[in-house]
Design an enzyme around this catalytic site. Structure first.
Site, mmCIF file in Angstrom:
data_model
loop_
_atom_site.group_PDB
_atom_site.id
_atom_site.type_symbol
_atom_site.label_atom_id
_atom_site.label_comp_id
_atom_site.label_asym_id
_atom_site.label_seq_id
_atom_site.Cartn_x
_atom_site.Cartn_y
_atom_site.Cartn_z
ATOM 1 N N GLY A 29 0.855 -1.087 -0.567
ATOM 2 C CA GLY A 29 0.324 0.039 0.004
ATOM 3 C C GLY A 29 0.531 1.238 0.214
ATOM 4 O O GLY A 29 1.842 1.410 0.887
ATOM 5 N N ARG A 33 0.391 -5.462 -5.847
ATOM 6 C CA ARG A 33 1.556 -6.321 -4.786
ATOM 7 C C ARG A 33 1.500 -7.516 -6.385
ATOM 8 O O ARG A 33 0.620 -7.719 -7.403
ATOM 9 C CB ARG A 33 -0.142 -7.126 -4.253
ATOM 10 C CG ARG A 33 -0.414 -5.113 -3.503
ATOM 11 C CD ARG A 33 -1.607 -5.808 -1.888
ATOM 12 N NE ARG A 33 -2.187 -4.599 -1.552
ATOM 13 C CZ ARG A 33 -1.967 -4.079 -0.170
ATOM 14 N NH1 ARG A 33 -0.613 -4.718 -0.011
ATOM 15 N NH2 ARG A 33 -2.199 -2.968 -0.389
ATOM 16 N N ASP A 73 5.930 -5.586 5.516
ATOM 17 C CA ASP A 73 6.679 -7.097 6.056
ATOM 18 C C ASP A 73 6.243 -7.960 5.034
ATOM 19 O O ASP A 73 7.725 -8.088 4.515
ATOM 20 C CB ASP A 73 4.753 -7.587 7.464
ATOM 21 C CG ASP A 73 5.762 -6.900 8.745
ATOM 22 O OD1 ASP A 73 7.003 -5.863 8.748
ATOM 23 O OD2 ASP A 73 5.033 -7.712 9.902
ATOM 24 N N THR A 122 3.955 2.204 5.864
ATOM 25 C CA THR A 122 2.858 2.381 5.267
ATOM 26 C C THR A 122 2.318 2.718 6.857
ATOM 27 O O THR A 122 2.986 3.181 7.473
ATOM 28 C CB THR A 122 2.605 0.848 6.304
ATOM 29 O OG1 THR A 122 1.049 0.046 6.860
ATOM 30 C CG2 THR A 122 3.027 0.106 7.784
ATOM 31 N N ASP A 134 -0.211 2.307 8.666
ATOM 32 C CA ASP A 134 -1.138 1.255 9.736
ATOM 33 C C ASP A 134 0.328 1.358 10.817
ATOM 34 O O ASP A 134 -0.611 0.416 12.153
ATOM 35 C CB ASP A 134 -1.135 -0.396 9.081
ATOM 36 C CG ASP A 134 -1.911 -0.624 7.584
ATOM 37 O OD1 ASP A 134 -2.435 0.111 7.632
ATOM 38 O OD2 ASP A 134 -1.967 -1.643 7.582
ATOM 39 N N ASP A 162 2.188 -1.044 11.759
ATOM 40 C CA ASP A 162 2.381 -2.292 12.237
ATOM 41 C C ASP A 162 3.659 -3.263 12.298
ATOM 42 O O ASP A 162 3.013 -3.881 11.864
ATOM 43 C CB ASP A 162 1.131 -3.222 11.216
ATOM 44 C CG ASP A 162 0.870 -2.853 10.244
ATOM 45 O OD1 ASP A 162 2.138 -2.318 9.753
ATOM 46 O OD2 ASP A 162 0.296 -4.234 9.677
ATOM 47 N N ARG A 212 -5.649 -2.740 8.442
ATOM 48 C CA ARG A 212 -5.197 -3.982 8.256
ATOM 49 C C ARG A 212 -5.770 -4.280 10.121
ATOM 50 O O ARG A 212 -7.067 -4.143 9.910
ATOM 51 C CB ARG A 212 -4.289 -4.033 7.238
ATOM 52 C CG ARG A 212 -4.300 -5.474 7.052
ATOM 53 C CD ARG A 212 -3.116 -5.638 6.341
ATOM 54 N NE ARG A 212 -2.002 -5.109 5.425
ATOM 55 C CZ ARG A 212 -2.166 -5.181 4.383
ATOM 56 N NH1 ARG A 212 -2.242 -6.551 3.681
ATOM 57 N NH2 ARG A 212 -1.693 -4.466 2.916
HETATM 58 P P1 ADP Z 1 2.925 -4.588 2.808
HETATM 59 O O1 ADP Z 1 5.069 -4.556 2.196
HETATM 60 O O2 ADP Z 1 2.905 -3.601 3.135
HETATM 61 O O3 ADP Z 1 3.093 -6.268 3.887
HETATM 62 P P2 ADP Z 1 1.431 -6.511 0.666
HETATM 63 O O4 ADP Z 1 2.115 -7.795 2.332
HETATM 64 O O5 ADP Z 1 0.760 -6.623 0.307
HETATM 65 O O6 ADP Z 1 2.038 -5.790 2.064
HETATM 66 O O7 ADP Z 1 3.151 -7.539 0.207
HETATM 67 C C1 ADP Z 1 3.885 -6.654 -1.121
HETATM 68 C C2 ADP Z 1 4.012 -7.337 -1.916
HETATM 69 O O8 ADP Z 1 5.871 -8.370 -1.255
HETATM 70 C C3 ADP Z 1 3.975 -8.708 -2.200
HETATM 71 O O9 ADP Z 1 2.202 -8.029 -3.286
HETATM 72 C C4 ADP Z 1 4.270 -9.226 -3.110
HETATM 73 O O10 ADP Z 1 4.131 -8.759 -4.367
HETATM 74 C C5 ADP Z 1 5.723 -9.265 -1.990
HETATM 75 N N1 ADP Z 1 5.589 -10.220 -0.691
HETATM 76 C C6 ADP Z 1 4.717 -10.799 0.532
HETATM 77 N N2 ADP Z 1 5.309 -11.529 1.109
HETATM 78 C C7 ADP Z 1 6.000 -11.968 0.509
HETATM 79 C C8 ADP Z 1 6.987 -13.094 0.458
HETATM 80 N N3 ADP Z 1 6.671 -14.070 1.390
HETATM 81 N N4 ADP Z 1 8.679 -13.963 -0.205
HETATM 82 C C9 ADP Z 1 8.296 -13.148 -1.492
HETATM 83 N N5 ADP Z 1 7.547 -11.849 -1.148
HETATM 84 C C10 ADP Z 1 6.469 -11.185 -0.879
HETATM 85 O O1 F6P Z 2 -2.213 -1.281 4.678
HETATM 86 C C1 F6P Z 2 -2.143 -0.435 3.986
HETATM 87 C C2 F6P Z 2 -4.049 -0.712 4.121
HETATM 88 O O2 F6P Z 2 -4.045 0.423 3.897
HETATM 89 C C3 F6P Z 2 -4.462 -0.846 5.073
HETATM 90 O O3 F6P Z 2 -4.886 0.054 6.424
HETATM 91 C C4 F6P Z 2 -5.343 -1.922 4.801
HETATM 92 O O4 F6P Z 2 -6.366 -2.727 5.213
HETATM 93 C C5 F6P Z 2 -4.605 -2.374 2.937
HETATM 94 O O5 F6P Z 2 -3.823 -1.422 2.505
HETATM 95 C C6 F6P Z 2 -5.892 -1.202 1.644
HETATM 96 O O6 F6P Z 2 -5.089 -2.620 0.900
HETATM 97 P P1 F6P Z 2 -5.714 -2.279 -0.289
HETATM 98 O O7 F6P Z 2 -5.001 -0.799 -1.192
HETATM 99 O O8 F6P Z 2 -5.057 -3.961 -2.072
HETATM 100 O O9 F6P Z 2 -6.882 -2.045 -0.655
#
Ligand code: ADP
Ligand code: F6P
Length: 324
Positions: free
Chosen positions: A15, A76, A107, A129, A131, A133, A175
């Protein structure tokens, strides 16, 4: 220990968050000042796999520090979660001469950075982020702006709620984390704050408190509900039926993720961006940058991902005390 870095890539992932542009600007300008080349990778790991990679000069990040969103775009990318996708990404980095990457995200994005690091590309993560978090840091890029945006919106809803003597359930993002809800709960003086980490789903208690407050002459009842609990609209219907007080749900949604970053987000993101480049130049890789006890610090990604974070008990207690 990182290999010697000559070209740094920078990407934003997951995000978006206000302040990401300040971080990109700081990475680009610090790297250039230290004699490195910089490449911008568009749309997160998806853009890496699509080879959407552009050279970046100091002027390419002019006039962006005040802008919300991310000039690089974000995405993503499911393919990057696979070993094949990760190997392809590392090969593309090598093809473009990128020997280090700064990943700005949460994360999930660090997991991707960790995979690249294992495949020989130096990586540093920045906490981007709204969040808040991420366990290894007290500050994440975007939280301050988002919480201020939400707070201002809630003030406005509160005005009209008071005029109409209504109850309002206002749902904020986060989230599975309740930090935006907790901060708004205190900053907006909400009567109830529902956090995924704390809420026991005892709706009757909320109903009783609304009835009690009405008897005491309160003209509004503001409930801040965290996204991790959700169901604000159905909750509003049930509360209205049980209390007789008109009840409306407002879901603030994506407005919380946009807008010009606050001074704090611009400042901290700038320092973190520079810090990421400098620790990579010192030979660090597979690290994530954080802010703790007044200092910018960095941790091994694996240990950062294993850390746990919760709602501070005392701060939560205060939120309850002040809601009387
Ligand atoms: P955030 O980074 O905010 O936690 P996401 O969990 O959607 O958001 O992760 C962002 C991107 O990071 C994912 O769309 C993917 O491309 C990559 N990613 C997430 N988890 C993994 C993983 N276990 N291994 C490799 N890449 C990952
Ligand atoms: O991680 C940031 C955030 O805005 C969260 O607060 C929310 O749950 C999520 O992203 C929404 O993600 P998306 O843009 O994929 O709808």
């Amino acid at each position: 220990m990182a290999n010697k870095v000559k070209t740094i890539g920078v990407l934003t992932s997951g995000g978006d968050a206000p302040g990401m542009n300040a971080a990109i600007r700081a990475v680009v300008r610090t790297a250039i000042a230290r004699g490195l080349k910089v490449k911008g990778i568009k749309k997160g790991y998806q853009g890496l796999l699509n080879e959407e990679i552009v050279d970046m000069a100091a002027k390419d990040v002019s006039d962006i520090i005040q802008r919300g969103g991310t000039i690089l775009g974000t995405a993503r990318c499911m393919e990057f979660k696979t070993p094949e996708g990760q190997k392809k990404g590392a090969d593309i980095c090598r093809k473009h001469g990128i020997d280090g990457i700064v990943v700005i995200g949460g994360d999930g994005s660090y997991r991707g950075a960790q995979a690249l690091s294992r495949l020989g590309i130096n990586t540093i993560g920045l906490p981007g982020t709204i969040d808040l978090d991420i366990a290894c840091t007290e500050y994440t890029i975007g939280f301050d702006t988002a919480v201020n945006t939400a707070m201002q919106a809630i003030d406005k809803v509160k005005d009209t709620s008071s005029s109409h003597e209504r109850c309002s359930i206002i749902e904020v993002m986060g989230r599975n984390a309740g930090y935006i809800a907790l901060w708004c709960g205190i900053a907006n003086g909400a009567e109830d704050i529902l956090l995924p980490e704390k809420y026991d789903y005892n709706e009757q208690e909320i109903i009783n408190s609304i009835i009690k407050n009405r008897k005491m002459g309160k003209t509004h009842h503001i409930i801040i509900n965290a996204e991790g609990i959700g169901h604000s609209t159905s909750m509003a219907r049930r509360i209205e039926a049980a209390t007789g007080m008109e009840t409306r749900a407002t879901i603030l949604g994506y407005m919380q993720r946009g807008g010009s970053p606050t001074a704090k987000d611009r400042y901290y993101a700038s320092i973190m961006g520079a810090y990421a480049v400098d620790i990579m130049l010192k030979g660090k890789t597979n690290r994530v940058v954080g802010y703790q006890h007044g200092e910018f610090v960095d941790f091994d990604i694996e240990s950062a991902l294993n850390m746990e974070k919760g709602i501070d008990e005392y701060q939560f207690e205060v939120s309850r005390l002040l809601a009387i």
